[in-house]
Design an enzyme around this catalytic site. Structure first.
Site, PDB file in Angstrom:
ATOM      1  N   LEU A   1       0.823  -1.203   0.000  1.00 26.37           N
ATOM      2  CA  LEU A   1       0.000   0.000   0.000  1.00 26.37           C
ATOM      3  C   LEU A   1       0.861   1.258   0.000  1.00 26.37           C
ATOM      4  O   LEU A   1       2.011   1.240   0.421  1.00 26.37           O
ATOM      5  CB  LEU A   1      -0.933   0.007   1.212  1.00 26.37           C
ATOM      6  CG  LEU A   1      -1.835  -1.214   1.391  1.00 26.37           C
ATOM      7  CD1 LEU A   1      -2.764  -1.011   2.583  1.00 26.37           C
ATOM      8  CD2 LEU A   1      -2.621  -1.513   0.126  1.00 26.37           C
ATOM      9  N   HIS A   2       0.266   2.346  -0.468  1.00 25.16           N
ATOM     10  CA  HIS A   2       0.943   3.646  -0.512  1.00 25.16           C
ATOM     11  C   HIS A   2       0.361   4.538   0.578  1.00 25.16           C
ATOM     12  O   HIS A   2      -0.858   4.589   0.751  1.00 25.16           O
ATOM     13  CB  HIS A   2       0.727   4.288  -1.885  1.00 25.16           C
ATOM     14  CG  HIS A   2       1.655   5.412  -2.184  1.00 25.16           C
ATOM     15  ND1 HIS A   2       1.636   6.611  -1.498  1.00 25.16           N
ATOM     16  CD2 HIS A   2       2.651   5.530  -3.114  1.00 25.16           C
ATOM     17  CE1 HIS A   2       2.565   7.411  -1.990  1.00 25.16           C
ATOM     18  NE2 HIS A   2       3.198   6.786  -2.959  1.00 25.16           N
ATOM     19  N   PRO A   3       1.193   5.235   1.332  1.00 20.43           N
ATOM     20  CA  PRO A   3       0.661   6.048   2.433  1.00 20.43           C
ATOM     21  C   PRO A   3      -0.125   7.273   1.983  1.00 20.43           C
ATOM     22  O   PRO A   3      -0.900   7.825   2.761  1.00 20.43           O
ATOM     23  CB  PRO A   3       1.924   6.474   3.195  1.00 20.43           C
ATOM     24  CG  PRO A   3       3.011   6.443   2.175  1.00 20.43           C
ATOM     25  CD  PRO A   3       2.664   5.288   1.280  1.00 20.43           C
TER      26      PRO A   3
END
Length: 356
Positions: free
Chosen positions: A227-229
């Site tokens: 996932l990307h923050p």
């Protein structure tokens, strides 16, 4: 491109040798110097199914391409004199000695520049020019925050499956050498330089947006898998009806609207929970559940075709067997016979020069 360039490669393992391979692939003459009894350690880094009696390994082959090999024991004065003769005619010398080893071998920078005032010396070290710490890629991934961010909440810290820091350090050293070669060309007053890159600096330099998230917002990244923050959906893994795994990198609201349109759920693009990138990050779990129910009704090719046609970033998660079936990856393969063995590796050159 560099057919008149001569490089002496005294380095071992991955970062330094890959710099030599880069220039060799572009036409430079690269002479790799190894100790007669203790050659580059990666010659012995073999998979269980590799020939234990072979003088090379797949690992060694990956970053030693189109080089001329010469054995010299630099503790021996005669062998050292042979090196000095090579240095007189060289343009670049590569090395990654531990602190103090240059002095033990009596190949000081000053001595090399005395022999060849226009020589460019490229060095890789672990934790800076004043540190004698032994540095392997894993240790740098551990100590520069990369492992702490990589993995899932359940997995604990995980290293990248390639020697990422070595690769990055090599790129930085290439850049430094190229700048010096540019400065030297046509400059009769040029004086040789020594350029050093530490694995530590290369690793910290690569933290980019994650570093800024911390420096500006005091946000310490946690392990969130793929996932990307800052973006959602980005990195979530979806199973399709034909049991393939795909992922999306939805970087804009337009991308999100296109995805929703294809899945027949255009209305959720107007839902307050998903109406902006920031809101989608806050509500990414709810969003995943909605999207997942729809994605698993389609075959991977159906989704990929639509997304590619509409410029929405989407891809299938492939293993290397699948990757190297593609024409694009096949074009990157370079072959060479070393010691009677056909070796293969991927090109160190990713740029293409357009022909007019």
């Amino acid at each position: 491109m560099f057919k008149n360039l001569k490089i002496i490669d005294l380095s071992t393992v991955l970062a330094g040798p890959s710099v030599g391979s880069f220039f060799a692939e572009l036409g430079a003459e690269v002479i790799k110097i190894e100790h007669p009894e203790h050659p580059d350690v990666t010659r012995s880094w073999k998979l269980p199914n590799e020939d234990k009696n072979s003088a090379i390994s797949a690992y060694f082959s990956s970053i030693n391409y189109k080089k001329v090999y010469q054995q010299l024991n630099l503790k021996n004065s005669e062998d050292r004199s042979q090196l000095f003769e090579l240095v007189k005619l060289a343009d670049v010398v590569l090395m990654n000695f531990k602190l103090g080893d240059q002095e033990k071998l009596q190949i000081y920078d000053a001595k090399l520049h005395e022999l060849n005032p226009r020589l460019i010396i490229g060095k890789i070290n672990g934790f800076g020019v004043k540190s004698d710490r032994v540095a392997y890629d894993l240790i740098l991934q551990a100590e520069t925050g990369i492992m702490s961010m990589n993995g899932t909440p359940e997995s604990g810290p995980v290293k990248m499956p390639i020697a990422l820091i070595d690769v990055l350090a090599a790129h930085h050293l290439k850049e430094g050498i190229l700048i010096e070669l540019f400065d030297r060309k046509g400059n009769s007053a040029y004086k040789g330089k020594s350029i050093s890159v530490s694995l530590y600096d290369a690793a910290v330099s690569s933290l980019v947006n994650q570093a800024a998230n911390y420096l500006m917002n005091n946000h310490v990244p946690q392990r969130i898998g793929s996932l990307h923050p800052n973006i959602a959906p980005y990195g979530e893994l979806f199973q399709t009806s034909d049991h393939k795994t795909i992922t999306f990198a939805i970087g804009s609201h337009r991308h999100f609207m296109q995805l929703c349109t294809f899945l027949g759920i255009s209305e959720i693009a107007e839902d307050q929970r998903f109406s902006s990138t920031q809101e989608r990050v806050k509500n990414r779990v709810d969003l995943f559940e909605i999207l997942n129910e729809k994605v698993k009704q389609y075959k991977a090719d159906e989704i990929l075709h639509y997304m590619h046609q509409n410029y929405v970033p989407c891809g299938e998660v492939k293993d290397l067997a699948a990757v190297f079936k593609t024409p694009a990856a096949q074009e990157m393969i370079r072959k060479e016979n070393i010691n009677g063995i056909e070796t293969k590796r991927v090109s160190g050159i990713a740029f293409k020069v357009e022909k007019k």
